[in-house]
Design an enzyme around this catalytic site. Structure first.
Site, PDB file in Angstrom:
ATOM      1  N   ASP A 104      -5.320 -22.155 -32.448  1.00 58.85           N
ATOM      2  CA  ASP A 104      -4.667 -21.265 -33.477  1.00 58.85           C
ATOM      3  C   ASP A 104      -5.501 -20.643 -34.360  1.00 58.85           C
ATOM      4  O   ASP A 104      -5.671 -19.339 -34.466  1.00 58.85           O
ATOM      5  CB  ASP A 104      -3.593 -21.828 -34.266  1.00 58.85           C
ATOM      6  CG  ASP A 104      -3.846 -23.259 -35.333  1.00 58.85           C
ATOM      7  OD1 ASP A 104      -5.195 -23.564 -34.799  1.00 58.85           O
ATOM      8  OD2 ASP A 104      -2.920 -23.425 -36.058  1.00 58.85           O
ATOM      9  N   THR A 127      -6.427 -26.427 -26.609  1.00 57.03           N
ATOM     10  CA  THR A 127      -6.238 -27.289 -27.684  1.00 57.03           C
ATOM     11  C   THR A 127      -5.526 -28.633 -27.352  1.00 57.03           C
ATOM     12  O   THR A 127      -4.591 -28.424 -26.770  1.00 57.03           O
ATOM     13  CB  THR A 127      -5.772 -26.618 -28.942  1.00 57.03           C
ATOM     14  OG1 THR A 127      -5.360 -27.801 -29.930  1.00 57.03           O
ATOM     15  CG2 THR A 127      -4.624 -25.812 -28.846  1.00 57.03           C
TER      16      THR A 127
HETATM   17  O1  F6P Z   1      -7.121 -29.085 -33.453  1.00 60.07           O
HETATM   18  C1  F6P Z   1      -7.506 -30.331 -32.734  1.00 60.07           C
HETATM   19  C2  F6P Z   1      -7.883 -31.461 -33.578  1.00 60.07           C
HETATM   20  O2  F6P Z   1      -8.527 -32.379 -32.528  1.00 60.07           O
HETATM   21  C3  F6P Z   1      -6.567 -31.774 -34.312  1.00 60.07           C
HETATM   22  O3  F6P Z   1      -5.645 -32.922 -33.418  1.00 60.07           O
HETATM   23  C4  F6P Z   1      -7.034 -32.927 -35.411  1.00 60.07           C
HETATM   24  O4  F6P Z   1      -6.239 -32.869 -36.569  1.00 60.07           O
HETATM   25  C5  F6P Z   1      -8.573 -31.627 -35.732  1.00 60.07           C
HETATM   26  O5  F6P Z   1      -8.709 -31.271 -34.526  1.00 60.07           O
HETATM   27  C6  F6P Z   1      -9.683 -32.824 -36.239  1.00 60.07           C
HETATM   28  O6  F6P Z   1     -10.666 -31.961 -36.459  1.00 60.07           O
HETATM   29  P1  F6P Z   1     -11.948 -32.233 -36.785  1.00 60.07           P
HETATM   30  O7  F6P Z   1     -12.761 -32.629 -35.407  1.00 60.07           O
HETATM   31  O8  F6P Z   1     -12.580 -30.973 -37.313  1.00 60.07           O
HETATM   32  O9  F6P Z   1     -12.133 -33.456 -37.607  1.00 60.07           O
END
Ligand code: F6P
Length: 320
Positions: A104, A127
């Site tokens: 998104d 995603t």
């Molecule tokens: O959007 C993908 C995702 O893996 C989510 O499921 C999770 O909340 C987030 O990204 C974690 O983000 P980061 O890798 O920036 O901690």
């Protein structure tokens, strides 16, 4: 007329991103388009980090997790100044269109590039969260469910051996997609997801009742967007006095070789995105609905996905 396109991956990586890049590159070359890769998502666009891509640069990546183009969540691109720089770089490099692979946040960026700065761009849904509108499927979500499932099968071994309650937190942001699917596939005793009431009284009553009948091990899946494993485990322990452990699966769900479903989806969607650019259908994202290609504009794709997991939720409870 589109002659040269750029491709980037942005936001959280997902298994199948490489398969999508491969599809974009080879479809572009098949259609006699020049194609360049932009490193590190929108940050790399601002910083003019481009690489040439040819048929061979995407050899042997269909099976690899992560993204050969690297990815990032760009703070700078959120600013007017960052966007201006990105547009200058696009113009300087004579890029006629962009394929944006991500979730998104990536699509929101695409929407700004297209509607505010008139840059032709299209999206490929990628995603693990499977939270985009206009598609049943996002690249990476199937692999993430299978990775979480593999972990939960292993947790079940120790849960049954030591007769404990396990609370397992899975990713997905505000979406319960991974949680509900892994709960069903893993035979979890309970699942806590957005959109369904978190009813400790009912849950603990069932645990205590089961315990009396000799059912001592439980696996409860928690979607990160609804509750935290630690709090749930503590609450259960306080209410039942039964030994409880918590596991946060975390980023392991983002890695690994993509499943066949993700590779096939990535191959279809990458090619569909290139077709959109060629046809001049900008500001849109490719998706798959009921196994057919489906196209929506960025704005629709990022609206909160109204999906009900009620049926699957009931099934988890019936099959427990
Ligand atoms: O959007 C993908 C995702 O893996 C989510 O499921 C999770 O909340 C987030 O990204 C974690 O983000 P980061 O890798 O920036 O901690």
């Amino acid at each position: 007329m589109i002659k040269k396109i750029g491709v980037l991956t942005s936001g959280g990586d997902a298994p199948g991103m490489n398969a999508a890049i491969r599809s974009v590159v080879r479809s572009a070359l098949f259609n006699k388009l020049e194609v360049v890769g932009i490193l590190r998502g929108y940050d790399g666009l601002i910083n003019d980090e481009f690489i040439e891509l040819n048929h061979r640069s995407v050899s042997n990546i269909i099976n690899r997790g992560g993204t050969i183009l690297k990815t990032a969540r760009s703070e700078r691109f959120m600013t007017e100044e960052g966007q201006k720089l990105a547009v200058e770089v696009i113009k300087k490099n004579k890029i006629d269109g962009l394929v944006l692979i991500g979730g998104d946040g990536t699509y929101r960026g695409g929407n700004v590039l297209f509607s505010k700065w008139k840059i032709p761009c299209v999206g490929v849904p990628c995603t693990i969260d499977n939270d985009l509108n206009g598609t049943d499927f996002t690249i990476g979500s199937d692999t993430a469910v299978n990775t979480a499932l593999d972990a939960i099968d292993k947790i079940r071994d120790t849960a049954t051996s030591m007769e404990r309650i396990f609370v397992v937190e899975v990713m997905g942001r505000e979406s319960g997609y991974i949680a509900i699917n892994v709960a069903l596939a893993g035979g979890a005793e309970d699942v806590i997801i957005p959109g369904e009431k978190l009813d400790y009284e009912r849950m603990c009553h069932e645990i205590v009742n089961g315990n009396v009948r000799g059912k001592i091990s439980w696996i409860i899946i928690v979607a990160e967007g609804k509750a935290k494993a630690h709090e749930v485990a503590q609450e259960i322990n306080q209410r039942t006095d039964l030994e409880t452990r918590e596991v946060i699966l975390g980023h392991v769900q983002r890695g690994g070789s993509p499943s066949a479903t993700d590779r096939i989806g990535a191959s279809r969607l990458g090619a569909a995105a290139v077709d959109l650019l060629i046809k001049g259908e900008f500001g849109k994202a490719a998706g798959i609905v009921a196994d057919k290609l489906n196209i929506v504009d960025f704005e629709t794709a990022v609206r909160k996905k109204e999906v009900s997991f009620d049926g699957l939720y009931r099934l988890v409870k019936i099959l427990t």
